[in-house]
Write a protein that holds these residues in place. Structure first.
Motif, PDB file in Angstrom:
ATOM      1  N   GLN A  60     112.576   6.442  96.689  1.00 16.20           N
ATOM      2  CA  GLN A  60     113.494   7.085  97.629  1.00 16.20           C
ATOM      3  C   GLN A  60     114.872   7.291  97.021  1.00 16.20           C
ATOM      4  OE1 GLN A  60     113.281   4.603 101.147  1.00 16.20           O
ATOM      5  NE2 GLN A  60     111.667   5.884 102.044  1.00 16.20           N
ATOM      6  N   ALA A  61     115.330   6.331  96.230  1.00 12.96           N
ATOM      7  CA  ALA A  61     116.661   6.454  95.631  1.00 12.96           C
ATOM      8  C   ALA A  61     116.728   7.675  94.720  1.00 12.96           C
ATOM      9  CB  ALA A  61     117.003   5.182  94.856  1.00 12.96           C
ATOM     10  N   VAL A  93     108.132   9.098 100.508  1.00 11.72           N
ATOM     11  CA  VAL A  93     108.661  10.455 100.607  1.00 11.72           C
ATOM     12  C   VAL A  93     108.692  10.955 102.055  1.00 11.72           C
ATOM     13  CG1 VAL A  93     108.227  12.868  99.954  1.00 11.72           C
ATOM     14  CG2 VAL A  93     108.012  11.049  98.249  1.00 11.72           C
ATOM     15  N   ARG A  94     107.644  10.668 102.830  1.00 12.82           N
ATOM     16  CA  ARG A  94     107.532  11.253 104.172  1.00 12.82           C
ATOM     17  C   ARG A  94     108.769  10.983 105.048  1.00 12.82           C
ATOM     18  NH1 ARG A  94     102.835   9.681 105.187  1.00 12.82           N
ATOM     19  NH2 ARG A  94     101.688  11.609 104.789  1.00 12.82           N
ATOM     20  N   PRO A  95     109.315   9.751 105.080  1.00 11.02           N
ATOM     21  CA  PRO A  95     110.494   9.523 105.938  1.00 11.02           C
ATOM     22  C   PRO A  95     111.732  10.320 105.521  1.00 11.02           C
ATOM     23  CG  PRO A  95     109.460   7.443 105.327  1.00 11.02           C
ATOM     24  CD  PRO A  95     108.842   8.492 104.473  1.00 11.02           C
ATOM     25  N   LEU A  96     111.760  10.801 104.284  1.00 11.89           N
ATOM     26  CA  LEU A  96     112.924  11.545 103.800  1.00 11.89           C
ATOM     27  C   LEU A  96     112.885  13.010 104.193  1.00 11.89           C
ATOM     28  CD1 LEU A  96     113.171  10.112 100.144  1.00 11.89           C
ATOM     29  CD2 LEU A  96     114.251   9.253 102.233  1.00 11.89           C
ATOM     30  N   SER A 122      92.922  11.920  97.980  1.00 10.78           N
ATOM     31  CA  SER A 122      94.355  12.051  97.721  1.00 10.78           C
ATOM     32  C   SER A 122      95.115  12.184  99.034  1.00 10.78           C
ATOM     33  CB  SER A 122      94.613  13.272  96.843  1.00 10.78           C
ATOM     34  OG  SER A 122      95.977  13.356  96.497  1.00 10.78           O
ATOM     35  N   ARG A 123      96.372  11.724  99.057  1.00 12.42           N
ATOM     36  CA  ARG A 123      97.194  11.739 100.269  1.00 12.42           C
ATOM     37  C   ARG A 123      98.523  12.451 100.002  1.00 12.42           C
ATOM     38  NH1 ARG A 123      99.105   7.158 102.016  1.00 12.42           N
ATOM     39  NH2 ARG A 123      99.224   6.181  99.972  1.00 12.42           N
ATOM     40  N   PRO A 124      98.479  13.746  99.679  1.00  8.67           N
ATOM     41  CA  PRO A 124      99.745  14.422  99.358  1.00  8.67           C
ATOM     42  C   PRO A 124     100.601  14.660 100.590  1.00  8.67           C
ATOM     43  CG  PRO A 124      97.962  16.006  99.424  1.00  8.67           C
ATOM     44  CD  PRO A 124      97.331  14.648  99.605  1.00  8.67           C
ATOM     45  N   VAL A 125     101.896  14.769 100.384  1.00 15.70           N
ATOM     46  CA  VAL A 125     102.827  15.212 101.422  1.00 15.70           C
ATOM     47  C   VAL A 125     103.723  16.268 100.796  1.00 15.70           C
ATOM     48  CG1 VAL A 125     102.815  13.020 102.663  1.00 15.70           C
ATOM     49  CG2 VAL A 125     104.525  13.405 100.889  1.00 15.70           C
ATOM     50  N   ALA A 126     104.304  17.099 101.625  1.00 10.96           N
ATOM     51  CA  ALA A 126     105.218  18.136 101.151  1.00 10.96           C
ATOM     52  C   ALA A 126     106.165  18.494 102.272  1.00 10.96           C
ATOM     53  CB  ALA A 126     104.445  19.373 100.688  1.00 10.96           C
TER      54      ALA A 126
END
Length: 684
Positions: A60-61, A93-96, A122-126
């Protein structure tokens, strides 16, 4: 419009600790470079790359810094998208995300499912954060490249919108058809097709749940638009086999890149510091736990003195040898006999060489010096004294990660001098060697050959070359020209990381290696022909490992030509650099030097790697002498060779040279060295 800026974040605990393990950064960079090189393609600039461990806060940083402060247009993370305990990239990533992009996720998964059913793991996020588009892709270089490739032509549109570079109305003028044309998207057979492979064709067998460590499972799945070259069907009739090779003939440089891309750096192990350490590469910096020397020591044989005493006659009150033991305090007006390497007595400030002294008196038994006269003048403090820690200071780095332990003894000697008894090094690959062909007979079989039989020279040649380079070689024997034999022999020794085969890679009906790799072993052939002489049929492939100790690393297969000279040349040009990279070498290719042609060197329509003997001339220059006829079956041309001269193709040498068909004696060419350079009295 300025280039769209990209940040590539590798999420891998392993790669964060050992940077040489990471091959995902270069793999993703290649995707952007390829798009950048095509007409009407979006312009990308990879501005930031970094590696972090599998930790939510660290992920996250980095993402927040790139999105909030640097305002990159696109952030791509690779790794940590699977089901393992440490896979936390989606959770980081999702919370950001301020806006999610389920369409991009769907496109990535849909494209990947055409390649392997394991894509569902796989568990992608975008989505979007501020003005940055953020996408997560799998950790393996192959999976990352392919997944990004499915969307790379549409992402610029998202980046432009997210950054507010142009109004939505202007962007959508002309409708979706114009958008598709602008971004190079075409419709094939009722399905939209996005070209994404740098080599011009799709790849297969990628992994969706590794962590950017440069490896993949190689699971296969159905593909709707198959553009990958395929070998002959093992079950098809001879009349149905290819009349020409389906594999494109690629340049040598491209072959090197593909091998490097699919060659992983192996795991780390602890090894004792002894002669068995030769050839290993350090996986971490080595810090000296002790100083060398640990005490103030003499660098000559002579007498320890107090330098302010000056010349004169002094009593010898002590002896200091290079051995354990206490030495008494030296007082003004006294001296002590001392040997090289021995500790200075407390209070001594300098050492006078024995050559600058004379015995004045002896003890009653005439066995020891009683008084000695010092002749030396101008004595300075610390003359002939080696200070504690002057060679190595405790706590300093004495050898850096990536250092290879050589047979010269220097590295082992340095480690031993500071009391390091074991070190962490990269594991060396185990290499299996298999010859193929019904016509082959073991070289040491005493019986006479029957008509059509030949002695197998390739296996003993390659086994000896592998062992000479410090790697473990496993003799896998000779495999008959039957697919079931090949399949079992290729998988017989589960401990092998790399398998070298010779023969069976050309266009004959019994050349079964390529179809066996693809159809029986569920492997991937990365290239099947190389534009070179000798060695055109050289093939490089990978297939899934069944050895739990090797984790999810694929096995590498180098299928070399059956002709002996071809097999040896391609071993040094392709296989050995891969072995060295696996073992952690930073500079893993063999040295290339400029040499003077010792005789006329004929050129060919293909780039040729001409066996030569390189030696030093009287004028200090290196000269390369041909070893004779270069027919690929002529193993005698390799008997004295210590390298190859890299000769360009006829079309690349200019009209005059092309007309004569050779590079004349005395001209300079490049040579790849695989043996020691000969001296002035060399064989040639």
């Amino acid at each position: 419009m300025p280039a769209l800026t990209v940040g590539i974040l590798v999420v891998s605990t392993t790669a964060s600790q050992h940077l040489t393990v990471d091959t995902s950064t270069s793999a993703l960079t290649e995707v952007f470079e390829h798009v950048n090189g095509e007409s009407q393609a979006a312009q990308w600039e990879v501005k930031e790359t970094t590696i972090v461990c599998d930790d939510i806060e660290k992920i996250q940083a980095t993402v927040k810094k790139w999105a909030d402060e640097e305002k990159l247009n696109l952030i791509v993370t690779t790794g940590g998208t699977g089901f393992a305990v440490k896979d936390v990239t989606p959770e980081a990533v999702r919370p950001l995300l301020q806006k999610e992009a389920p369409g991009l996720v769907h496109a990535m998964l849909s494209g990947s499912l055409e390649i392997t059913p394991f894509a569902m793991m796989s568990r992608p996020v975008a989505g979007v954060r501020n003005q940055s588009v953020i996408i997560t892709v799998p950790g393996s270089p192959k999976g990352a490249k392919e997944t990004l490739g499915f969307i790379v032509r549409t992402v610029p549109h998202a980046c432009i919108q997210a950054a507010g570079m142009e109004s939505s109305r202007k962007l959508h003028q002309g409708g979706t058809k114009q958008l598709e044309k602008t971004h190079g998207i075409t419709e094939k057979a009722g399905h939209f097709h996005i070209s994404h492979s740098p080599s011009g064709h799709a790849e297969h067998g990628h992994n969706h749940h590794s962590h950017g460590c440069g490896h993949s499972h190689g699971h296969q799945g159905p593909k709707r638009h198959q553009t990958v070259p395929r070998a002959n069907d093992l079950n098809a009739a001879v009349t149905r086999r290819h009349r020409e090779s389906p594999y494109p003939m690629i340049p040598v440089g491209e072959a090197h890149n593909l091998i490097s891309q699919h060659t992983p750096v192996l795991s780390v192990q602890q090894k004792d510091v002894n002669a068995d350490l030769i050839g290993y590469v350090l996986a971490e910096d080595i810090t000296a736990p002790e100083a060398v020397p640990a005490f103030r020591a003499s660098i000559v044989d002579g007498y320890a003195v107090i330098h302010t005493d000056g010349p004169g006659v002094y009593p010898v009150v002590a002896v200091s040898h290079a051995a354990p033991g206490a030495v008494p305090q030296l007082k003004p007006g006294q001296i002590a006999r001392i040997t090289t390497g021995a500790p200075l007595p407390p209070g001594a400030t300098a050492v006078i060489m024995v050559e600058e002294t004379a015995i004045k008196t002896m003890t009653a038994d005439d066995k020891e010096e009683k008084e000695v006269e010092i002749f030396a003048t101008g004595i300075a403090e610390n003359d002939n004294v080696r200070e504690a820690g002057s060679d190595v200071e405790a706590g300093t780095v004495i050898l850096k990660a990536g250092t290879a332990i050589t047979s010269s003894g220097g590295e082992i000697g340095l480690l031993a001098s500071v009391g390091v008894s074991s070190v962490r090094v990269f594991r060396k690959p185990v290499v299996g060697v298999l010859s193929t062909g019904d016509e082959l007979v073991d070289h040491n079989n005493p019986r006479s050959l029957e008509h059509g039989e030949i002695r197998d020279s390739n296996r003993p040649t390659l086994l000896s070359a592998i062992q000479a380079q410090g790697f473990t070689a496993v003799d896998l024997g000779i495999a008959a020209d039957k697919s079931e034999n090949l399949s079992s022999d290729l998988t017989r020794d589960a401990n092998c990381d790399v398998i070298i085969t010779t023969g069976g890679v050309s266009m004959g009906e019994l050349d079964l290696l390529k179809p066996t790799i693809e159809q029986s072993l569920k492997g991937t052939i990365h290239f099947g022909r190389v534009a070179m002489k000798p060695g055109k049929p050289t093939t490089f492939a990978t297939f899934p490992s069944t050895n739990a100790k090797q984790g999810d690393l694929d096995k590498l297969i180098f299928a070399l030509p059956g002709n002996p000279a071809s097999a040896l040349v391609t071993f040094y040009l392709f296989v050995l650099p891969s072995l060295r990279k696996s073992a952690g070498y930073v500079e893993y290719h063999l040295p290339r030097v400029r040499v003077v042609a010792g005789n006329d060197l004929r050129i060919d329509p293909r780039p040729e790697y001409h066996r030569v003997f390189v030696k030093m001339q009287n004028d200090g220059r290196l000269a390369a002498f041909s070893t004779g006829g270069q027919r690929s079956s002529r193993i005698g041309s390799a008997a004295q060779a210590n390298g190859v001269a890299c000769l360009p193709a006829k079309s690349e040498v200019g009209e005059k040279r092309e007309k004569f068909g050779y590079i004349p004696k005395g001209e300079t060419v490049t040579a790849v060295l695989w043996g020691q350079i000969g001296g002035l009295s060399g064989l040639m």
